[in-house]
Design an enzyme around this catalytic site. Structure first.
Site, PDB file in Angstrom:
ATOM      1  CD  GLU A   1      61.543  61.726  62.086  1.00  0.00           C
ATOM      2  OE1 GLU A   1      62.368  61.032  62.698  1.00  0.00           O
ATOM      3  OE2 GLU A   1      60.368  61.343  61.906  1.00  0.00           O
TER       4      GLU A   1
ATOM      5  CD1 TRP B 148      60.608  60.899  66.074  1.00  0.00           C
ATOM      6  CD2 TRP B 148      60.904  59.414  67.734  1.00  0.00           C
ATOM      7  NE1 TRP B 148      59.537  60.044  66.089  1.00  0.00           N
ATOM      8  CE2 TRP B 148      59.685  59.121  67.085  1.00  0.00           C
ATOM      9  CE3 TRP B 148      61.304  58.611  68.810  1.00  0.00           C
ATOM     10  CZ2 TRP B 148      58.867  58.058  67.481  1.00  0.00           C
ATOM     11  CZ3 TRP B 148      60.487  57.550  69.198  1.00  0.00           C
ATOM     12  CH2 TRP B 148      59.286  57.291  68.541  1.00  0.00           C
TER      13      TRP B 148
ATOM     14  CD1 TRP C  79      69.430  37.444  73.794  1.00  0.00           C
ATOM     15  CD2 TRP C  79      69.055  37.939  71.643  1.00  0.00           C
ATOM     16  NE1 TRP C  79      68.367  38.320  73.750  1.00  0.00           N
ATOM     17  CE2 TRP C  79      68.108  38.645  72.434  1.00  0.00           C
ATOM     18  CE3 TRP C  79      69.003  38.091  70.257  1.00  0.00           C
ATOM     19  CZ2 TRP C  79      67.145  39.482  71.893  1.00  0.00           C
ATOM     20  CZ3 TRP C  79      68.044  38.934  69.713  1.00  0.00           C
ATOM     21  CH2 TRP C  79      67.132  39.615  70.522  1.00  0.00           C
TER      22      TRP C  79
ATOM     23  CG  ASN D 177      65.796  56.800  60.413  1.00  0.00           C
ATOM     24  OD1 ASN D 177      66.315  56.492  61.486  1.00  0.00           O
ATOM     25  ND2 ASN D 177      64.493  56.706  60.208  1.00  0.00           N
TER      26      ASN D 177
ATOM     27  CD1 TRP E 265      68.803  45.285  72.770  1.00  0.00           C
ATOM     28  CD2 TRP E 265      70.156  47.053  72.643  1.00  0.00           C
ATOM     29  NE1 TRP E 265      68.851  45.866  74.020  1.00  0.00           N
ATOM     30  CE2 TRP E 265      69.661  46.963  73.971  1.00  0.00           C
ATOM     31  CE3 TRP E 265      71.024  48.097  72.330  1.00  0.00           C
ATOM     32  CZ2 TRP E 265      70.027  47.883  74.974  1.00  0.00           C
ATOM     33  CZ3 TRP E 265      71.377  49.002  73.322  1.00  0.00           C
ATOM     34  CH2 TRP E 265      70.894  48.890  74.623  1.00  0.00           C
TER      35      TRP E 265
ATOM     36  CD1 TRP F 200      71.647  50.785  67.490  1.00  0.00           C
ATOM     37  CD2 TRP F 200      71.155  48.658  67.027  1.00  0.00           C
ATOM     38  NE1 TRP F 200      72.390  50.411  66.402  1.00  0.00           N
ATOM     39  CE2 TRP F 200      72.116  49.113  66.103  1.00  0.00           C
ATOM     40  CE3 TRP F 200      70.702  47.350  66.931  1.00  0.00           C
ATOM     41  CZ2 TRP F 200      72.618  48.293  65.081  1.00  0.00           C
ATOM     42  CZ3 TRP F 200      71.199  46.524  65.921  1.00  0.00           C
ATOM     43  CH2 TRP F 200      72.148  47.000  65.009  1.00  0.00           C
TER      44      TRP F 200
END
Ligand code: FAD
Length: 459
Positions: A265, A268, A296, A334, A352, A375
């Site tokens: 993690e 990331w 959208w 998360n 987003w 996102w």
């Protein structure tokens, strides 16, 4: 007269394991520690993040016996003036790799060069500096797993020795510069919001508690928002109250799956910083532009639904609990960040970027790389993203990751009397949806089909 080093604090607000501080102290015994309150990033920060910054600065100043100078202005004019005022021949920093930080640092370096002052960058907010882990042909890694391998093989330094014993210059001795109080930069946080304890000591205490009590179970518990299964280190990593190297050094001695999963993690965070280093425009622009060609929604009822999402009033309890956790604590688990993001993009059909902006406004750990690429991961447009057609089901997510409903009841008082997992489907209750809680604003099955239809019809 002894010469002085200037240490410009930015995202490294601590004294321990601080290579730039060690370098500054080695260079000249006397060090002036300064933080420059720069309106450009400050104005772009929501009030919870500003409040946390102000408190973190206050904690740092206290650890330095009050010898932290907080100056206000554009760094390119403040730093040369300060260097002149204390006769500093060098400015030490931990390198900043964000798009704004890199531009700003180039300007500051030019101004310092004109003033005959050296610039020395040592370390960064990451275990491995962004841009350093590359394929054998020199290209960046676009996919996480090979990046992770390259990052692990690259390795990182051991924690640096602490900065104790530094002769800090008293800011009161610096002529011609106004010192500011960190609280001047804190805006009032939204009513009812509780902020975490901040500063280096709080970070170390929090880490040690997590390491000793929860780390070994992290692999199983990290997806369970109803349990205290994650470390809450993000706010400290954001401002450098703790360095990832300190965490990695503790992980090195552990063989549990929890420790292995935690290291991944942390990687990331490094992967997203690396992605932004190579693609600075990807903070607000989709890495895969195919997503921008989809249809959208805008206008009504999209705006009304956006407001319901922000307020935690979509009628989907798991989603609403996550959104209300964000408003109450400036932090969201998360699992909820993924589920609420998927809901905005794929159930409400909104781009987003709108959700990313709202998160940055409220998150105390708000970070352009982790947030905006997080996102994009959900949207299916990111450096390495989940495919668009992976659509989170807001009901089964709740039932799976909050099986007893405790997390939902913690944040939604209207549902506090609904027992067990029934809380995830209040419209199926005998008496109907409890008073004060909304009916679902959309039907998930319909909107899922609509999202897939739009995906298939993208240009
Ligand atoms: P832990 O589970 O204890 O993880 C330890 C550390 O690893 C974290 O503190 C963080 O530094 C890093 N980490 C864990 N998961 C991720 C991840 N998916 N991506 C990047 N780093 C990770 N993280 C932020 O720090 N700032 C953000 O603004 C942010 N926005 C996000 C937005 C979305 C839509 C998503 C899906 C994720 C986002 N994340 C962000 C990543 C992650 O949700 C948080 O880092 C994590 O929830 C923080 O809690 P923790 O420290 O208890 O995490």
């Amino acid at each position: 007269m002894t010469s002085t080093s200037l240490l410009w604090f930015r995202r490294d607000l601590r004294l321990g394991d601080h290579p730039a501080l060690a370098a500054a102290a080695d260079h000249n015994h006397r060090v002036l520690g300064v933080f420059v309150a720069d309106d450009v990033p400050l104005d772009a920060s929501g009030s919870p993040r500003r409040a946390v910054l102000a408190r973190t600065l206050a904690a740092l100043a206290q650890a330095m016996d009050g010898r932290l100078l907080i100056a206000h202005g554009r760094p390119r004019s403040v730093l040369p003036r300060l260097a002149r005022a204390v006769d500093a021949d060098v400015v030490h920093v931990s390198a900043d790799y964000g798009p704004y930080g890199r531009r700003r640092d180039e300007q500051v370096q030019r101004a310092l060069q004109d003033a005959g002052v050296e610039w020395v960058a040592t370390g960064s907010p990451y275990a491995v500096a962004p841009g350093r882990v590359r394929k054998s042909n020199g290209e960046r890694y676009a996919v996480f797993t090979p990046f992770y391998r390259g990052w692990t093989d690259h390795g990182w330094r051991k924690p640096a020795r602490s900065g104790s014993g530094v002769d800090w210059v008293d800011p009161g001795e610096v002529d011609g510069i106004t010192a500011h109080d960190p609280q001047e930069y804190a805006r009032t946080v939204p009513a009812g919001m509780s902020l975490p304890e901040v500063g280096e000591q709080a970070a170390l205490d929090g880490w040690r508690t997590f390491r000793d009590e929860a780390l070994d179970d992290y692999d199983g518990d990290r997806d369970r928002p109803d349990r205290p299964g994650t470390s809450h280190m993000s706010v400290y990593l954001k401002w450098g109250s703790i360095h990832p190297r300190t965490l990695l050094a503790d992980l090195a001695g552990r063989r549990s799956t929890g420790a292995a999963s935690y290291r991944r993690e942390l990687a990331w965070r490094e992967f997203y910083a690396d992605s932004v280093f190579h693609l600075p425009e990807s903070v607000w622009t989709s890495v895969d532009p195919v997503i921008d060609r989809m249809a959208w929604d805008s206008g009504q009822p999209a705006e009304e639904r956006f407001e319901a999402w922000r307020a935690g009033r979509t009628g989907y309890p798991f989603i609403d609990a996550g959104m209300r956790q964000l408003l109450a604590e400036g932090w969201m688990h998360n699992r909820l960040r993924m589920a609420t993001a998927s809901f905005l993009i794929k159930d409400l059909h909104l781009p987003w970027q709108r959700g990313a902006e709202h998160f940055l406004e409220h998150l105390v750990d708000g970070d352009y790389a982790s947030n905006n690429h997080g996102w994009q991961w959900v949207a299916g447009s990111g450096a390495q993203a989940a495919p668009f057609f992976r659509i989170f089901n807001p009901l089964t997510q709740g039932e799976k990751f909050d099986p007893s409903g405790d997390f939902v009841r913690r944040y939604i008082p209207e549902l506090r009397d609904v027992p067990g997992r029934k809380v995830h489907r209040p419209w199926e209750l005998d008496g109907g949806v409890p008073a004060g809680y909304p009916e679902p604003i959309v039907d998930h099955a319909d909107e899922r089909a609509e999202a897939l239809r739009r995906w298939q019809q993208r240009g």
